[in-house]
Write a protein that holds these residues in place. Structure first.
Motif, short mmCIF file in Angstrom:
data_model
loop_
_atom_site.label_atom_id
_atom_site.label_comp_id
_atom_site.label_asym_id
_atom_site.label_seq_id
_atom_site.Cartn_x
_atom_site.Cartn_y
_atom_site.Cartn_z
N ASP A 119 0.89 -1.17 0.00
CA ASP A 119 0.00 0.00 0.00
C ASP A 119 0.92 1.21 0.00
O ASP A 119 1.62 1.45 0.98
N SER A 122 -0.66 6.65 -2.15
CA SER A 122 -1.92 6.93 -1.46
C SER A 122 -2.14 8.39 -1.05
O SER A 122 -2.43 8.67 0.12
N ASN A 124 -4.08 12.18 -1.02
CA ASN A 124 -5.47 12.57 -0.83
C ASN A 124 -5.95 13.42 -2.00
O ASN A 124 -5.23 14.28 -2.49
N HIS A 133 4.31 12.06 0.47
CA HIS A 133 3.82 11.13 -0.55
C HIS A 133 4.91 10.81 -1.57
O HIS A 133 4.93 9.73 -2.13
N HIS A 159 -3.84 3.46 -2.39
CA HIS A 159 -5.03 3.60 -1.55
C HIS A 159 -5.36 5.08 -1.39
O HIS A 159 -5.12 5.70 -0.35
N TYR A 317 -11.32 7.10 8.58
CA TYR A 317 -10.10 6.49 8.03
C TYR A 317 -9.91 5.09 8.63
O TYR A 317 -9.59 4.13 7.92
N ASP A 321 -9.90 1.46 6.75
CA ASP A 321 -8.71 0.63 6.77
C ASP A 321 -9.01 -0.80 7.23
O ASP A 321 -8.39 -1.75 6.75
N GLN A 345 2.22 8.13 11.48
CA GLN A 345 0.94 7.42 11.57
C GLN A 345 1.07 6.08 12.32
O GLN A 345 0.16 5.25 12.27
N1 ARG Z 1 -4.12 8.99 2.41
C1 ARG Z 1 -3.30 8.82 3.58
C2 ARG Z 1 -2.48 10.08 3.84
O1 ARG Z 1 -2.26 10.85 2.94
C3 ARG Z 1 -2.35 7.65 3.47
C4 ARG Z 1 -3.02 6.32 3.32
C5 ARG Z 1 -2.12 5.18 3.65
N2 ARG Z 1 -2.73 3.89 3.50
C6 ARG Z 1 -3.62 3.37 4.35
N3 ARG Z 1 -4.15 2.20 4.06
N4 ARG Z 1 -3.96 3.96 5.46
O2 ARG Z 1 -2.07 10.32 4.95
#
Ligand code: ARG
Length: 575
Positions: A119, A122, A124, A133, A159, A317, A321, A345
């Protein structure tokens, strides 16, 4: 072949035969070549158990190993280590086999292949990709390539963050503040501008905030007009992302963003409630780890609940997940999933993995975390806030600087420098990221990053191009280069030892999601190639020596290209 498991097995057998016990040999490469190539440390730990002096034990093991053709010397060192010096003839045979193995350069596939989901990237929707990113994209891509080459079945999944509260704000924001023309011309810039305005306004204008919530609720209930707007925001963002991914040479097998799991969310919450993993709390649905038997004591102690439904009914979120893990387990029968995400995270992932474990999912889940990219002032490089750099402008600057430096420092023809600017500029950015231990922060420094000396991508590319050039000048057809390799000069011996490590390096990098092992190998290899050129003439050498040196040059060329390829970096043939 992989050297380390082979030597480790030999050493374990010697321990068994000489001492009559089953014990791990514990093999390590030596720090200092003066002490040999590898060291066995396992004997030391046996002294107590066998009630004998560790050096005496090491003597016996060394005597057993001495007859093996792989070793030129087996010596006792320190309190009870065995230092192993590989035999030149044996290394040469190993490399001859790698030379003949055009498909895999001597790297065997993993014995127990798995299905691994990676993954990564990903980003936004409606936001410019930020440097975090970029790291996820570059690292994730290198991890995908390495795992795949190691022999696993890999699903690279983008994702996308394409669902959630930002869409209510975007819908009302576009209606009241948006410009259709701007959305056409530079979609992400416009979406981002509108989003910023809307989220500011929502803070002080309750009617506006209510309208945004109402639009979000309509969207999530399937209102066709809002669905169409949402689709449009997703599409324009995706096409802007595609431009970046194309420049980076990154591909995904799947683009299953958060929205793909929307329909599964009520079921996820229902299951958690049924199984007693989650409970209602003031209208919200949460997992309280402290209340669950058998839950991770660390999470229990932290007392931070994992919220899966807010009191207004919205999912989060975290809910998405959970649904995503269940899908990957069922649909792809994945053995492992790797999340290449900023290490900030880690709290989210620790909770997520625990909830999924409590649900009985047996897939191995790993958060492949990474640190920040720092600017020259030591604070995080930013892409937002207007003035700060965007990913696209960062890549532009890399190409620009690479082109100038190729002309100035390598004396390349301007036309060639122009042709190579993307390969070298973007390669430099990728290498600078991938050479780092991913968990640490690093400082972005243009001068170190685009360099033809020292540990930098362009240096490795340049040494690869030099290999190509020597081979071209030799007039030999590459397919006809077959050795045999014979090692005589110190520079050849050092180069050969490095070349023999590639299979171990690739598998170590794949197993630990550490592309920097590959980068470190490439730098060591390139440095040894440089010493080899300096001391060992290839083209003017007499026939058997010439054949051996051409073979070393060709294997070096192939390994440099292979390693760069695993990192997602081009290997130009002329530079
Ligand atoms: N979109 C999220 C961000 O920008 C990251 C996602 C990562 N993948 C996941 N399965 N949570 O912080």
């Amino acid at each position: 072949m992989r050297i380390e498991p082979h030597l480790e097995a030999l050493a374990a057998r010697a321990i068994h035969d000489a001492l009559g016990v089953e014990a791990p040999a514990i093999l390590r490469p030596t720090q200092d070549a003066a002490h040999g190539d590898y060291q066995i440390n396992g004997v030391l730990g046996l002294a107590k158990r066998l009630k004998e002096n560790p050096r005496a034990l090491a003597e016996k093991v060394a005597a057993r190993l001495a007859g093996e053709e792989a070793f030129a010397a087996c010596e006792i060192a320190g309190p009870g280590f065995v230092n192993l010096r590989l035999s030149d003839a044996w290394i040469a045979r190993v490399l001859d086999a790698a030379l003949a193995d055009r498909a895999r350069d001597g790297v065997p596939p993993v014995e127990a292949p798995e299905t691994v989901v990676v993954d990564f990237s990903s980003p936004n929707i409606a936001k410019q990709m930020h440097v975090g990113h970029l790291r996820s994209t570059i690292l994730g891509d290198a991890i995908v390539r390495t795992l795949r080459f190691a022999g696993h079945t890999v699903v690279g999944d983008n994702h996308l963050g394409d669902w959630g509260t930002q869409f209510g704000l975007l819908i009302v924001g576009m209606r009241e503040h948006g410009s259709e023309a701007a959305l056409e011309a530079a979609p992400i810039v416009e979406l981002e501008r509108v989003y910023r305005l809307a989220s500011e306004r929502a803070k002080t204008d309750p009617a506006f905030a209510d309208a945004a919530r109402a639009e979000l609720a309509k969207l999530q209930a399937g209102d066709p007009q809002n669905r169409a707007l949402w689709q449009r925001f997703v599409d324009v963002t995706k096409s802007a992302l595609d431009v970046i991914y194309d420049r980076l040479g990154v591909r995904f097998d799947e683009w299953l963003g958060e929205s793909a799991y929307d329909e599964a969310l009520p079921g996820v919450v229902a299951t958690l409630l049924e199984r007693g993993i989650a409970r209602e709390d003031e209208g919200a649905v949460c997992v309280f780890f402290g209340e669950l038997e058998g839950a991770d004591p660390k999470l229990a102690k932290q007392k931070v609940p994992f919220i899966v439904r807010k009191k207004d009914g919205a999912y989060l979120y975290s809910t998405t997940d959970i649904a995503t893990v269940l899908y990957r387990a069922e649909r792809w029968r994945a053995d492992r999933a790797l999340y290449v995400v900023d290490k900030r995270q880690s709290g989210h992932f620790a909770q997520l993995f625990e909830v999924v474990r409590l649900l009985g999912v047996s897939m191995t889940l790993e958060h492949v975390g990474f640190g920040m990219v720092l600017g020259p002032d030591g604070s995080p490089i930013k892409t937002r806030d207007g003035t700060a750099l965007t990913l696209a402008s960062l890549l532009d600057e890399a190409e620009e600087r690479a082109e100038v430096k190729m002309v100035e420092e390598l004396g390349l023809e301007p036309a060639l420098a122009r042709e190579l600017r993307a390969a070298v500029g973007i390669g430099a950015v990728k290498y600078a990221d991938l050479m780092q231990n991913r968990t640490s922060d690093y400082t972005f420094d243009w001068d170190k990053l685009i360099a033809f000396k020292g540990n930098a991508g362009p240096y490795v590319q340049y040494m690869h191009a030099r290999c190509c050039s020597v081979l071209r000048k030799s007039g030999e057809a590459l397919a006809a280069i077959a050795g045999p390799i014979a090692l005589a000069h110190e520079a050849e011996r050092a180069l050969a030892r490095q070349l023999a490590k590639l299979p171990d390096v690739v598998h170590a990098a794949a197993a630990s999601s550490n592309p920097h092992y590959v980068a470190a190998h490439l730098y060591d290899l390139a440095s040894r190639v440089a010493v080899f050129w300096e001391h060992c003439p290839v083209l003017d050498a007499e026939p058997p020596l010439r054949a051996s040196r051409l073979a070393l040059a060709d294997l070096s060329r192939r390994q440099l290209a292979r390693g760069l390829g695993l990192l997602g970096i081009d290997a130009p043939e002329r530079m």
